[in-house]
Every structure is written in C-alpha cells, then in structure tokens.
Design an enzyme around this catalytic site. Structure first.
Site, PDB file in Angstrom:
ATOM      1  N   GLU A 262       0.837  -1.200   0.000  1.00 25.17           N
ATOM      2  CA  GLU A 262       0.000   0.000   0.000  1.00 25.17           C
ATOM      3  C   GLU A 262       0.879   1.260   0.000  1.00 25.17           C
ATOM      4  O   GLU A 262       0.622   2.224  -0.739  1.00 25.17           O
ATOM      5  CB  GLU A 262      -0.912   0.025   1.238  1.00 25.17           C
ATOM      6  CG  GLU A 262      -1.811  -1.207   1.398  1.00 25.17           C
ATOM      7  CD  GLU A 262      -1.171  -2.335   2.208  1.00 25.17           C
ATOM      8  OE1 GLU A 262       0.016  -2.642   1.967  1.00 25.17           O
ATOM      9  OE2 GLU A 262      -1.860  -2.918   3.071  1.00 25.17           O
TER      10      GLU A 262
ATOM     11  N   TRP B 111      16.233 -38.670 -16.370  1.00 27.12           N
ATOM     12  CA  TRP B 111      15.309 -37.938 -15.502  1.00 27.12           C
ATOM     13  C   TRP B 111      13.941 -38.560 -15.622  1.00 27.12           C
ATOM     14  O   TRP B 111      13.617 -39.098 -16.670  1.00 27.12           O
ATOM     15  CB  TRP B 111      15.234 -36.443 -15.881  1.00 27.12           C
ATOM     16  CG  TRP B 111      16.536 -35.758 -15.776  1.00 27.12           C
ATOM     17  CD1 TRP B 111      17.401 -35.460 -16.790  1.00 27.12           C
ATOM     18  CD2 TRP B 111      17.148 -35.266 -14.580  1.00 27.12           C
ATOM     19  NE1 TRP B 111      18.503 -34.814 -16.298  1.00 27.12           N
ATOM     20  CE2 TRP B 111      18.368 -34.684 -14.943  1.00 27.12           C
ATOM     21  CE3 TRP B 111      16.774 -35.261 -13.235  1.00 27.12           C
ATOM     22  CZ2 TRP B 111      19.226 -34.103 -14.017  1.00 27.12           C
ATOM     23  CZ3 TRP B 111      17.630 -34.677 -12.320  1.00 27.12           C
ATOM     24  CH2 TRP B 111      18.840 -34.108 -12.708  1.00 27.12           C
TER      25      TRP B 111
ATOM     26  N   ARG C  92      18.066 -22.935  -9.323  1.00 25.60           N
ATOM     27  CA  ARG C  92      18.751 -22.546 -10.557  1.00 25.60           C
ATOM     28  C   ARG C  92      17.854 -21.688 -11.458  1.00 25.60           C
ATOM     29  O   ARG C  92      18.091 -21.568 -12.645  1.00 25.60           O
ATOM     30  CB  ARG C  92      19.232 -23.803 -11.288  1.00 25.60           C
ATOM     31  CG  ARG C  92      20.246 -24.575 -10.433  1.00 25.60           C
ATOM     32  CD  ARG C  92      20.773 -25.808 -11.117  1.00 25.60           C
ATOM     33  NE  ARG C  92      19.844 -26.915 -11.115  1.00 25.60           N
ATOM     34  CZ  ARG C  92      19.742 -27.821 -10.118  1.00 25.60           C
ATOM     35  NH1 ARG C  92      20.507 -27.724  -9.044  1.00 25.60           N
ATOM     36  NH2 ARG C  92      18.886 -28.805 -10.200  1.00 25.60           N
TER      37      ARG C  92
ATOM     38  N   GLU D 220      11.560 -32.918  -0.532  1.00 26.60           N
ATOM     39  CA  GLU D 220      11.902 -33.604  -1.792  1.00 26.60           C
ATOM     40  C   GLU D 220      12.339 -35.052  -1.588  1.00 26.60           C
ATOM     41  O   GLU D 220      13.179 -35.570  -2.314  1.00 26.60           O
ATOM     42  CB  GLU D 220      12.969 -32.796  -2.549  1.00 26.60           C
ATOM     43  CG  GLU D 220      12.454 -31.487  -3.122  1.00 26.60           C
ATOM     44  CD  GLU D 220      13.162 -31.050  -4.409  1.00 26.60           C
ATOM     45  OE1 GLU D 220      13.762 -31.896  -5.084  1.00 26.60           O
ATOM     46  OE2 GLU D 220      13.111 -29.858  -4.711  1.00 26.60           O
TER      47      GLU D 220
ATOM     48  N   LEU E 192      11.440 -40.648   4.382  1.00 26.59           N
ATOM     49  CA  LEU E 192      11.158 -39.360   5.015  1.00 26.59           C
ATOM     50  C   LEU E 192       9.751 -38.894   4.648  1.00 26.59           C
ATOM     51  O   LEU E 192       9.006 -38.393   5.506  1.00 26.59           O
ATOM     52  CB  LEU E 192      12.214 -38.330   4.592  1.00 26.59           C
ATOM     53  CG  LEU E 192      12.118 -36.959   5.240  1.00 26.59           C
ATOM     54  CD1 LEU E 192      12.224 -37.041   6.753  1.00 26.59           C
ATOM     55  CD2 LEU E 192      13.196 -36.019   4.698  1.00 26.59           C
ATOM     56  N   ASN E 193       9.365 -39.071   3.391  1.00 27.99           N
ATOM     57  CA  ASN E 193       8.008 -38.702   2.968  1.00 27.99           C
ATOM     58  C   ASN E 193       6.965 -39.444   3.801  1.00 27.99           C
ATOM     59  O   ASN E 193       5.971 -38.856   4.239  1.00 27.99           O
ATOM     60  CB  ASN E 193       7.802 -39.046   1.491  1.00 27.99           C
ATOM     61  CG  ASN E 193       8.467 -38.035   0.565  1.00 27.99           C
ATOM     62  OD1 ASN E 193       8.914 -36.977   1.013  1.00 27.99           O
ATOM     63  ND2 ASN E 193       8.543 -38.361  -0.714  1.00 27.99           N
TER      64      ASN E 193
ATOM     65  N   SER F 163       7.293 -40.775   6.843  1.00 32.37           N
ATOM     66  CA  SER F 163       7.256 -40.269   8.228  1.00 32.37           C
ATOM     67  C   SER F 163       6.550 -38.930   8.288  1.00 32.37           C
ATOM     68  O   SER F 163       5.770 -38.670   9.207  1.00 32.37           O
ATOM     69  CB  SER F 163       8.661 -40.067   8.787  1.00 32.37           C
ATOM     70  OG  SER F 163       9.419 -41.211   8.641  1.00 32.37           O
TER      71      SER F 163
END
Ligand code: AOF
Ligand code: ZN
Length: 377
Positions: free
Chosen positions: A46, A164, A201, A308, A313-314, A316
């Site tokens: 503002e 990839w 990047r 990532e 880990l995902n 948990s």
C-alpha cells in the site's frame, strides 16, 4: 484485485516470512498507481503504491489482496497513509490473521469514513498466501511434499537410475518451487543416492535453506552439500545418542577415519548448523521426531519447506501430519520392477478408506508431464 494478485506474486521468494501483497489504486476507472511488497523488511504494498501520489489520489479506490496493517512494525502502519492520502474506498481480498491486524485495520479505515469491502477474490487471495496464514497461525512451517514419478508410480528404475523422470519444463517449474519455499528438505538416503545440490537454478531466484535429516550423522564429507555449505545455508538435523551408537559400532572400520566429535567439528567448520532433535518414540529404526524438528525450524523463521524425499522421510512426514500440500509430477512412461522405488514408502496405510486425501486439487501440464497438486485434508 486480479492485478493486485499478479503484482503480489512479483515478491515471491523475496518477502518470506511476510506475505506477498500487491496494491492497485484506481480513479475514474483508470489505474493511477500500483505497488507491491518487494522484499522482507521493506515498505508494504500500500505504501509503495501511494508513496509518490499527490492530490490526484484523493477520492480514489484502492485494491489490496490482504487487509491493510494498522501497526508500527518494521514500517509504519499502512492505514496511516491510506487515511492521509484521502482514499475513499478500499477493496480487501482477505482479512489478515496477524493478531496485530486481524480486523483492526478495516475497523480503523471505517472509523475514518473510508468505505471498505472485504472478500474480493477471497479464495485466490488466501491461496496466494497459504504459507503466511499457516505460519502466522501456528509458527510451524508450511510443508509441501514434491516428487516426480512414472505412470507406474516409480521414482527410479530398479537399478536406481532416475535421470530424468520428468522433462525440462517440469524440472524448471521445480526450480520456481525452490524459489518460492524458504527451505528444502531431504533425507540422508537421497544424499547418498543423488549427491544433490538442492539449490535454486531459476534466473534471479534465491536458494532455499537446505535441511537434511541425518539421524546418525552419516553425511559423506565430500558430498556436494557439505562442499557448498559455506555459500548456501545448510541445517543438519541429527540425534546425538543414535549417532553415538552408530559411530561406536563402526569404530574399527577403515572407511570411518573420524570419531563423532571430529565429524561434528568438521561439519560445523564447513558452515553447517547442527540441530539436535530427539527421536520419535516408537519404531524399530531410529527416526527423528519430525514434529519437534518442524517446531525448531519454525522458531528459526523458516515458514515453508519443500520436501523432496526420499520415500522413508516422505512416509514419516505424512504419518506425523506435518505435510500441508503435495506436488506430484507424473511422467507418461513406465519402468516396471517390483523393486523400483516409489515416492512414499514406510509401512503403509492398511485400509483404502483411511488413505491420505487431497482437497482443492489442480492439474497442470508441463510439456508431456502433468502435475497434480492439492492440500492435504
Ligand atoms: C508485509 N507486506 O505489503 C503488507 C503486510 O514485518 P512488518 O513490520 O513489515 O509487518 C508485517 C506484517 O504487516 C505482516 O505480518 C502483515 O500482517 C502486515 N501486512 N506485510 O510484509 C505488505 N501489507
Ligand atoms: Zn502494511
């Protein structure tokens, strides 16, 4: 308001943990001024819009995606300049949740005879600042789990090859996400497997703070993350007791030339912040208590994290309910193999009716790949 939202987005990556805010001033149907919050600690949207305006703004209408603030923070209250410049009407996207503001901004404007309308494109406005709202409400980072998989649900071939899964367009978008989120988190398995840099990047992007979950301090000393820790902020979460047991068991092995204290010293000297985190109570393998980790990261001003992987880990993170959003990139290809890894591992949920579900899902295309995103219910 749509223009204000677009302006607000220009501040992406630069304003955290503050909100992205854009402001448009209109008179006689014409835009006469605009501004946005450009960087953390700088003027609010503002004030940036109104700063150089003269008498011509008297009686104008102002559009802003977040309720104008009314407190003296790092900068003066926005309500002051709105009143001073004699704005007639203010359109607010959504109310602020900051207890310093939370409705008081609107109240002050109204007390000064300014007409205020609230809730213009409210959903979009709330979504743009979902991180801010979450972090402001509970001081915990907003966590987004991101992964890329094949159409048969694999993040790598059975051989481990993963370069990839998705094409360049999708991978470029991930760079935008890395710019958007304040932190990026991976487990140590991902460091072993990919030796990633975890930087941003994107052109004019900024690097997220790298956060590693490495319970037993096993990170390779020659990994790219360790080697670049002097330039890119890096936090390593670990548990001293678990590490002690691990180092003792490895003491006689050739590839363990250092003891635990030397390793700690080495990593600290490289510029890595070591964060001691208690272990999760249950479980056969020692695992960090992710809820406590998130609390500590929140206290350090990290408002958002792009998670990532890897799969453990995902799992948990889902189990501990620390994830708010999922970005699943899907490439139209199949690699097969019962042993090929999938994005979320762990023990799994026994019944379909108990699956983790997403709401407000959106699908977008990046070249041949698609991305499905949504908030966790
Ligand atoms: C912003 N930019 O354009 C608006 C904000 O840390 P301070 O003193 O700059 O104040 C931040 C608070 O101001 C923020 O939590 C939000 O409640 C309010 N509005 N903040 O950084 C802006 N309009
Ligand atoms: Zn303000």
């Amino acid at each position: 308001m749509r223009m204000a939202l677009d302006l607000a987005r220009e501040g992406e990556g630069q304003v955290s943990p503050n909100p992205m805010v854009g402001c448009v001033v209109v008179k006689d149907g014409k835009v006469i001024a605009k501004g946005y919050h450009q960087r953390y600690g700088g003027f609010h949207a503002e004030r940036n819009a109104l700063l150089h305006c003269g008498k011509e703004v008297e009686g104008a209408e102002l559009y802003v995606n977040l309720e104008p603030c009314c407190h003296q923070g790092k900068t003066p209250p926005c309500t002051d300049i709105i009143i001073e410049k004699k704005i007639a009407r203010v359109y607010v996207g959504c109310l602020d949740v900051n207890p310093e503001v939370a409705g008081k901004g609107v109240e002050i404007l109204r007390e000064h005879g300014i007409q205020v309308e609230i809730g213009i494109l409210e959903e979009e406005c709330r979504k743009l600042n979902e991180v801010f709202f979450c972090y402001m409400a509970n001081k915990l980072p907003f966590v987004a789990m991101k992964y890329a998989m094949t159409l048969d649900g694999k993040i790598a071939c059975e051989t481990g090859d993963s370069r990839w899964v998705t094409g360049t367009e999708a991978r470029n978008y991930v760079q935008c996400l890395r710019n958007r989120y304040r932190g990026i988190m991976v487990g140590i398995g991902t460091v072993f497997a990919d030796d990633p840099l975890l930087n941003c990047r994107m052109e004019n992007g900024r690097n997220p703070v790298r956060i590693l979950c490495d319970t037993r301090l096993r990170i390779p000393t020659d990994s790219r993350i360790v080697q670049t820790a002097g330039e890119i902020e890096t936090i390593l979460a670990w548990n001293p007791e678990a590490a002690e047991i691990y180092y003792e068991s490895k003491a006689n092995e050739k590839e363990m030339p250092w003891n635990l204290q030397e390793m700690q010293k080495f990593l600290t000297a490289k510029g890595i912040t070591l964060l001691e985190i208690p272990l999760k109570k249950e479980g056969a393998m020692p695992e960090l208590d992710l809820r406590i980790l998130m609390q500590q990261l929140g206290q350090r001003g990290i408002d958002s994290i792009l998670l990532e992987g890897g799969g453990m880990l995902n799992a948990s993170a889902l189990q501990e309910h620390v994830v708010q959003r999922v970005y699943a990139f899907v490439a139209p290809k199949l690699v097969a193999g019962a042993g090929a890894k999938s994005p979320v591992e762990g023990v799994g949920i026994p019944r379909m009716e108990n699956a983790v579900k997403l709401r407000e899902t959106e699908i977008s295309s990046f070249g041949e790949d698609i991305c499905i995103t949504g908030r966790i219910k």
